[in-house]
Design an enzyme around this catalytic site. Sequence first.
Site, PDB file in Angstrom:
ATOM      1  N   ASP A 163      38.381  -8.848   9.778  1.00  0.00           N
ATOM      2  CA  ASP A 163      37.050  -8.321  10.535  1.00  0.00           C
ATOM      3  C   ASP A 163      37.057  -8.973  12.202  1.00  0.00           C
ATOM      4  O   ASP A 163      37.074 -10.504  12.147  1.00  0.00           O
ATOM      5  CB  ASP A 163      35.858  -9.346   9.672  1.00  0.00           C
ATOM      6  CG  ASP A 163      34.657  -8.371   9.417  1.00  0.00           C
ATOM      7  OD1 ASP A 163      34.381  -7.538   9.724  1.00  0.00           O
ATOM      8  OD2 ASP A 163      33.740  -9.122   9.675  1.00  0.00           O
ATOM      9  N   SER A 187      24.319  -6.113   4.478  1.00  0.00           N
ATOM     10  CA  SER A 187      24.348  -6.749   3.505  1.00  0.00           C
ATOM     11  C   SER A 187      22.797  -6.396   3.123  1.00  0.00           C
ATOM     12  O   SER A 187      21.391  -6.197   4.571  1.00  0.00           O
ATOM     13  CB  SER A 187      24.036  -8.459   4.213  1.00  0.00           C
ATOM     14  OG  SER A 187      25.010  -9.135   3.180  1.00  0.00           O
TER      15      SER A 187
HETATM   16  P1  13P Z   1      25.802  -9.143   6.514  1.00  0.00           P
HETATM   17  O1  13P Z   1      26.001 -10.026   7.817  1.00  0.00           O
HETATM   18  O2  13P Z   1      24.786  -7.674   7.160  1.00  0.00           O
HETATM   19  O3  13P Z   1      26.731  -9.241   5.784  1.00  0.00           O
HETATM   20  O4  13P Z   1      27.200  -8.253   7.422  1.00  0.00           O
HETATM   21  C1  13P Z   1      28.820  -8.605   7.801  1.00  0.00           C
HETATM   22  C2  13P Z   1      29.324  -8.207   8.386  1.00  0.00           C
HETATM   23  O5  13P Z   1      29.297  -6.811   8.837  1.00  0.00           O
HETATM   24  C3  13P Z   1      31.011  -8.659   8.475  1.00  0.00           C
HETATM   25  O6  13P Z   1      31.634  -7.618   9.606  1.00  0.00           O
HETATM   26  O1  G3H Z   2      30.530 -10.584  10.633  1.00  0.00           O
HETATM   27  C1  G3H Z   2      30.799 -11.703  10.378  1.00  0.00           C
HETATM   28  C2  G3H Z   2      30.750 -11.895   9.124  1.00  0.00           C
HETATM   29  O2  G3H Z   2      29.752 -12.112   8.282  1.00  0.00           O
HETATM   30  C3  G3H Z   2      31.693 -13.038   9.020  1.00  0.00           C
HETATM   31  O3  G3H Z   2      31.177 -14.461   9.735  1.00  0.00           O
HETATM   32  O4  G3H Z   2      32.947 -15.215  11.723  1.00  0.00           O
HETATM   33  O5  G3H Z   2      30.927 -16.229  10.186  1.00  0.00           O
HETATM   34  O6  G3H Z   2      33.354 -15.893   9.390  1.00  0.00           O
HETATM   35  P1  G3H Z   2      31.524 -15.606  10.210  1.00  0.00           P
HETATM   36 ZN    ZN Z   3      30.003  -6.959  10.398  1.00  0.00          ZN
END
Ligand code: 13P
Ligand code: G3H
Ligand code: ZN
Length: 322
Positions: free
Chosen positions: A83, A227
């Site tokens: 991600d 979310s």
């Molecule tokens: P949220 O913060 O809305 O859960 O989004 C998560 C996300 O986009 C991770 O890449």
């Molecule tokens: O978009 C980001 C995700 O919610 C991951 O969050 O970088 O705190 O792991 P993080």
């Molecule tokens: Zn994201």
Amino acid sequence: MALVTTTEMFKKAYDGGYAIGAFNVNNMEIVQGITEACREEKAPVILQVSKGARAYANHTYLVKLVEAAVIECPEIPIALHLDHGPDFETCKACIDGGFTSVMIDASSKPFAENIEITKKVVEYAHDHGVVVEAELGTLAGIEDDVKVAAHAASYTRPEEVEEFVSKTGCDSLAIAIGTSHGAYKFTAAQCTRNEQGILVPPPLRFDVLEEVSRRLPGFPIVLHGSSSVPQNYVKMINENGGKMPDAVGIPEEQLRHAAELSVCKINIDSDLRLAMTGTVRQFFSEHPDKFDPREYLKPARANIKELVRHKLVDVLGCAGKA
Ligand code: 13P
Ligand code: G3H
Ligand code: ZN
């Protein structure tokens, strides 16, 4: 079933008018909560790992946890995705280290530079049988150590997407249509309030999504920052010593609508964090004498599972699609 890429999942999701849930994983209980729900609901799933998750839990631990889930849930397709890959090196480390999908997020760079970096990752990934998500446009909110203020966010420009996809060869595209990272997605000034005093956010820009899809027929679109910030968990946190005023997310019916269109992947992380934190806070309020992590992580894992089940069935529409 071994770990899979997202190619087949996205084709079926696009044709079937649903989306695959992409849930962030940081520890064993989160992996278990998500995958137990997906196994019971027969849903394909993407488990995703951020730069922050790799720094926290270590690449190998996370890969092995996901591999354990693959063994425990042989009947559902599971993809392992990076991600918000910040650079080529991180993407390469994940491609070499067992991931089946990576995101290169060069969305903060100028258009030409975004194309150049994304193309380099795509070439390496495709040579190794791995697929690539890229991003155009800038979401508001916090991801890893980058905080984008609402006024600095920008919607994806539909007139750029064909050139971007054809020049980079990316397999899916994350776009900005008004979603936002974290639990505070909108400022009070951007929202109205309903009768209960809860903030109601501005609607997503479905006109932007529809124009992107018109220009990229059949191409899988991704939504980050999706979310919904369940108010029962915000309340649970606030009633048990927390302080999260005006935390607000994306209404679930809008996500359901996006899933019926060209959106094939919907990212959810903050909701899982809220469920876990609310549950643990409540546990400690009710049991100030307890100190065994298994006792408070067990209900947290169970609530993550039920939350994910709800997303699969009522929001994403991917239950029964494995
Ligand atoms: P949220 O913060 O809305 O859960 O989004 C998560 C996300 O986009 C991770 O890449
Ligand atoms: O978009 C980001 C995700 O919610 C991951 O969050 O970088 O705190 O792991 P993080
Ligand atoms: Zn994201």
